[in-house]
Design a protein around this motif. Structure first.
Motif, PDB file in Angstrom:
ATOM      1  N   ARG A  30      58.394  38.954  36.367  1.00 16.90           N
ATOM      2  CA  ARG A  30      56.963  39.213  36.180  1.00 16.90           C
ATOM      3  C   ARG A  30      56.666  40.703  36.323  1.00 16.90           C
ATOM      4  N   GLU A  31      56.032  41.266  35.300  1.00 15.60           N
ATOM      5  CA  GLU A  31      55.647  42.669  35.324  1.00 15.60           C
ATOM      6  C   GLU A  31      54.523  42.906  36.330  1.00 15.60           C
ATOM      7  N   ASP A  32      53.616  41.922  36.492  1.00 16.64           N
ATOM      8  CA  ASP A  32      52.509  42.124  37.430  1.00 16.64           C
ATOM      9  C   ASP A  32      53.008  42.215  38.873  1.00 16.64           C
ATOM     10  N   VAL A  33      54.127  41.546  39.196  1.00 17.85           N
ATOM     11  CA  VAL A  33      54.715  41.658  40.532  1.00 17.85           C
ATOM     12  C   VAL A  33      55.253  43.069  40.739  1.00 17.85           C
ATOM     13  N   ARG A  34      55.919  43.626  39.705  1.00 18.14           N
ATOM     14  CA  ARG A  34      56.425  44.992  39.824  1.00 18.14           C
ATOM     15  C   ARG A  34      55.277  45.996  39.964  1.00 18.14           C
ATOM     16  N   LEU A  35      54.168  45.758  39.244  1.00 14.61           N
ATOM     17  CA  LEU A  35      52.999  46.637  39.358  1.00 14.61           C
ATOM     18  C   LEU A  35      52.332  46.506  40.734  1.00 14.61           C
ATOM     19  N   PHE A  36      52.335  45.283  41.262  1.00 12.48           N
ATOM     20  CA  PHE A  36      51.788  45.045  42.605  1.00 12.48           C
ATOM     21  C   PHE A  36      52.585  45.856  43.631  1.00 12.48           C
ATOM     22  N   TYR A  37      53.911  45.798  43.496  1.00 10.76           N
ATOM     23  CA  TYR A  37      54.792  46.572  44.377  1.00 10.76           C
ATOM     24  C   TYR A  37      54.482  48.067  44.254  1.00 10.76           C
ATOM     25  N   ALA A  38      54.363  48.564  43.016  1.00  6.06           N
ATOM     26  CA  ALA A  38      54.104  49.987  42.796  1.00  6.06           C
ATOM     27  C   ALA A  38      52.767  50.408  43.398  1.00  6.06           C
ATOM     28  N   TYR A  39      51.769  49.538  43.304  1.00  6.55           N
ATOM     29  CA  TYR A  39      50.443  49.840  43.853  1.00  6.55           C
ATOM     30  C   TYR A  39      50.520  50.003  45.375  1.00  6.55           C
ATOM     31  N   SER A  48      43.153  54.430  53.938  1.00  9.12           N
ATOM     32  CA  SER A  48      41.910  54.005  53.298  1.00  9.12           C
ATOM     33  C   SER A  48      42.164  53.211  52.023  1.00  9.12           C
ATOM     34  N   ILE A  49      43.416  52.765  51.810  1.00  7.55           N
ATOM     35  CA  ILE A  49      43.756  52.003  50.607  1.00  7.55           C
ATOM     36  C   ILE A  49      42.802  50.831  50.417  1.00  7.55           C
ATOM     37  N   SER A  50      42.351  50.657  49.187  1.00  5.73           N
ATOM     38  CA  SER A  50      41.450  49.547  48.887  1.00  5.73           C
ATOM     39  C   SER A  50      42.269  48.318  48.509  1.00  5.73           C
ATOM     40  N   LEU A  51      42.112  47.259  49.292  1.00  7.00           N
ATOM     41  CA  LEU A  51      42.760  45.987  48.972  1.00  7.00           C
ATOM     42  C   LEU A  51      41.728  44.982  48.451  1.00  7.00           C
ATOM     43  N   ALA A  52      40.607  45.511  48.035  1.00  4.77           N
ATOM     44  CA  ALA A  52      39.604  44.647  47.412  1.00  4.77           C
ATOM     45  C   ALA A  52      40.213  44.019  46.165  1.00  4.77           C
ATOM     46  N   LYS A  53      39.881  42.784  45.934  1.00  6.07           N
ATOM     47  CA  LYS A  53      40.517  42.057  44.835  1.00  6.07           C
ATOM     48  C   LYS A  53      40.332  42.751  43.487  1.00  6.07           C
ATOM     49  N   ASN A  54      39.153  43.295  43.239  1.00  7.78           N
ATOM     50  CA  ASN A  54      38.890  43.956  41.957  1.00  7.78           C
ATOM     51  C   ASN A  54      39.786  45.164  41.755  1.00  7.78           C
ATOM     52  N   ALA A  55      39.998  45.945  42.831  1.00  5.21           N
ATOM     53  CA  ALA A  55      40.831  47.146  42.737  1.00  5.21           C
ATOM     54  C   ALA A  55      42.283  46.775  42.481  1.00  5.21           C
ATOM     55  N   VAL A  56      42.765  45.758  43.180  1.00  2.00           N
ATOM     56  CA  VAL A  56      44.151  45.323  42.992  1.00  2.00           C
ATOM     57  C   VAL A  56      44.320  44.752  41.579  1.00  2.00           C
ATOM     58  N   PHE A  57      43.390  43.947  41.163  1.00  2.65           N
ATOM     59  CA  PHE A  57      43.481  43.318  39.828  1.00  2.65           C
ATOM     60  C   PHE A  57      43.517  44.388  38.739  1.00  2.65           C
ATOM     61  N   ALA A  58      42.683  45.412  38.874  1.00  4.13           N
ATOM     62  CA  ALA A  58      42.648  46.490  37.886  1.00  4.13           C
ATOM     63  C   ALA A  58      43.981  47.232  37.834  1.00  4.13           C
ATOM     64  N   ALA A  59      44.633  47.410  38.998  1.00  2.00           N
ATOM     65  CA  ALA A  59      45.929  48.092  39.033  1.00  2.00           C
ATOM     66  C   ALA A  59      47.001  47.267  38.336  1.00  2.00           C
ATOM     67  N   LEU A  60      46.831  45.943  38.332  1.00  5.02           N
ATOM     68  CA  LEU A  60      47.841  45.059  37.742  1.00  5.02           C
ATOM     69  C   LEU A  60      47.579  44.791  36.262  1.00  5.02           C
ATOM     70  N   TYR A  61      46.303  44.662  35.868  1.00  2.78           N
ATOM     71  CA  TYR A  61      45.993  44.170  34.527  1.00  2.78           C
ATOM     72  C   TYR A  61      45.065  45.085  33.726  1.00  2.78           C
ATOM     73  N   GLY A  62      44.752  46.241  34.264  1.00  5.32           N
ATOM     74  CA  GLY A  62      43.945  47.188  33.503  1.00  5.32           C
ATOM     75  C   GLY A  62      42.522  46.711  33.283  1.00  5.32           C
ATOM     76  N   ASP A  63      42.072  46.738  32.050  1.00  2.61           N
ATOM     77  CA  ASP A  63      40.673  46.451  31.731  1.00  2.61           C
ATOM     78  C   ASP A  63      40.378  44.968  31.519  1.00  2.61           C
ATOM     79  N   ILE A  64      41.363  44.126  31.690  1.00  3.63           N
ATOM     80  CA  ILE A  64      41.150  42.688  31.520  1.00  3.63           C
ATOM     81  C   ILE A  64      40.113  42.209  32.546  1.00  3.63           C
ATOM     82  N   PRO A  65      39.163  41.375  32.164  1.00  4.24           N
ATOM     83  CA  PRO A  65      38.162  40.869  33.127  1.00  4.24           C
ATOM     84  C   PRO A  65      38.831  40.172  34.315  1.00  4.24           C
TER      85      PRO A  65
END
Length: 465
Positions: A30-39, A48-65
């Motif tokens: 899974r590429e999203d797992v590798r991106l999660f690791y990179a984030y 002060s890292i943001s672990l808000a769901k929206n911020a994490v989701f954007a780091a994994l999937y870009g502009d996807i809703p």
């Protein structure tokens, strides 16, 4: 959440190695797992890292809703990938264990020649293994069982190794039982509990009959620890443990050796508290060996402030002034950063105090910024002694009143310790007020100081009379 708690607990080396693990399609597709690791790696040092769901989701999937189910699936797969790596890491932390699993795999595949070749390698590694801890003894038992299964499958029942299995099982059980009993003994002494030790008595008889306390390092260490904590004449067992540490230290992992050192240190503290001053030297040597060999250091080379303080106290008490100053300076860099200055300067002040160089001790004590209340109390007691010994009675009187007020403010924190410090203050006031030329008054004060409980500074107070 579990993923973030696990991530924050991982050592840096494990986080680094995870990158290669996640890059392999055998372990993660899974590429999203590798991106999660990179984030997470990118923000590892960012409090002060943001672990808000929206911020994490954007780091994994870009502009996807945003899609909560998709994020939770990524978190789940990432967590499973980390857990799989931890299992792999644990299974492969020992070359002997790796060889055992390989032999077992060949046996399950019923490939006799590779199994026999691997089994021979396994036996050689067991024979040559330096560390012979509880995992080693358990692996010996499992290896004997592995061979028995091979013999049974070949229908060679007459040639079985059941006796070897029985002995290996007993050794593994004896080692595990003794270590657990020794831990329970320490626990029940602190918390005034009573444990049922079960089959311990016949087990000890079995150990002694087979002389395993002499021939099996792990069993020997915990046998002597048990005996020195339960026998009336305990010194020979402490001496035997010290010898075991010296001759068989290579047979123990660093973590196990640390545990054994702590048992020896606690015994020596208990004996010294009973008034046996010969144990001051024993304690000093244990601390010195433990720190110099790294046994009493954490895996990140950090040294507990209490070990640092206690080692210095013992060195000063037995007059090892040069080495103690060397120790004090050398290991200050190993103290936790947030406590380093306070504990270094306090102990340096203590060194100067012991040398009666009060002019250098006092500024160090005055400049301490306290976090540990007991360090603060120790410093107040040291200042009290300096004022008394320099006959600065006005300063001493002010200090005693300030000390008394401090104890009153901290009474909820100090608990039973408060009485000890109140007794010290009381005795110093009595020393200040008594007539040194009145023999009867001096004798009465000596009796009072001798009998008063608790009183940690009894020896110094009596020396002032």
């Amino acid at each position: 959440m579990k993923l973030y708690s696990l991530w924050s607990a991982l050592p840096r080396t494990t986080k680094h190695d995870l990158q290669e693990w996640l890059a392999s399609p055998y372990h993660n597709v899974r590429e999203d797992v590798r991106l999660f690791y990179a984030y997470l790696r990118k923000h590892d040092d960012d409090s002060s890292i943001s672990l808000a769901k929206n911020a994490v989701f954007a780091a994994l999937y870009g502009d996807i809703p945003y899609n909560d189910d998709r994020l939770r699936h990524a978190q789940s797969f990432f967590l499973k990938a980390i857990e799989a790596y931890l299992v792999y890491q644990t299974a492969h932390e020992s070359e002997v264990k790796k060889t055992f699993f390989l032999a077992k795999a060949y046996q399950n595949l019923q490939t006799e020649k590779p199994f026999l070749q691997t089994y021979q390698v396994l036996q050689k590694k067991l024979d040559d293994a330096e560390i012979q801890d509880i995992q080693y003894l358990a692996l010996q038992n499992d290896t004997e069982k592995l061979w028995f299964q091979h013999v049974v499958e070949k229908e060679r029942a007459a040639e079985n190794n059941l006796q070897n299995i029985l002995i290996a099982q007993e050794k593994a059980f004896a080692a595990d039982k003794l270590r657990t009993v020794c831990t329970a003994l320490s626990h029940q002494n602190v918390y005034k509990l009573a444990y049922d030790f079960g089959v311990l008595t016949p087990l000890l008889e079995r150990i002694e009959a087979r002389k395993w306390q002499e021939t099996v390092p792990f069993i020997g260490a915990y046998y002597f620890i048990f005996k020195m904590n339960t026998e009336t004449e305990s010194l020979p067992f402490f001496t035997a443990l010290r010898q075991k540490i010296s001759t068989d230290r290579a047979a123990f992992s660093n973590d196990e050796l640390r545990n054994i050192y702590l048992f020896a240190i606690n015994y020596a503290i208990k004996q010294s508290n009973k008034g046996d001053k010969t144990f001051y030297r024993q304690l000093f040597e244990l601390y010195k060996e433990g720190v110099e060999t790294g046994v009493l250091l954490a895996k990140n080379s950090e040294l507990s402030v209490y070990t640092y303080k206690n080692a210095i106290a013992m060195g000063l008490r037995i007059g090892e002034m040069d080495y103690t100053l060397h120790f004090l300076e050398k290991y200050k860099k190993n103290l936790p950063a947030e406590q380093r200055r306070n504990y270094y300067e306090y102990n340096l002040a203590r060194y100067y105090f012991t040398r009666r160089d009060f002019a250098q001790a006092m500024p160090l004590l005055d400049n301490l910024t306290y976090g540990d209340i007991f360090l603060q109390l120790d410093a107040k007691v040291m200042l009290l002694k300096i004022y008394y010994e320099q006959e600065e009675l006005d300063a001493l009187d002010v200090h005693l009143r300030s000390f008394k007020q401090f104890l009153h403010r901290k009474r909820a924190t100090l608990g039973y310790h408060q009485q000890n410090y109140e007794n010290i203050i009381h005795c110093v006031k009595r020393l200040m007020a008594h007539n040194p030329f009145d023999k009867e008054e001096r004798a009465a004060l000596r009796t009072e100081i001798t009998d008063l409980q608790p009183l940690t500074e009894r020896a110094w107070l009596l020396a002032c009379l």
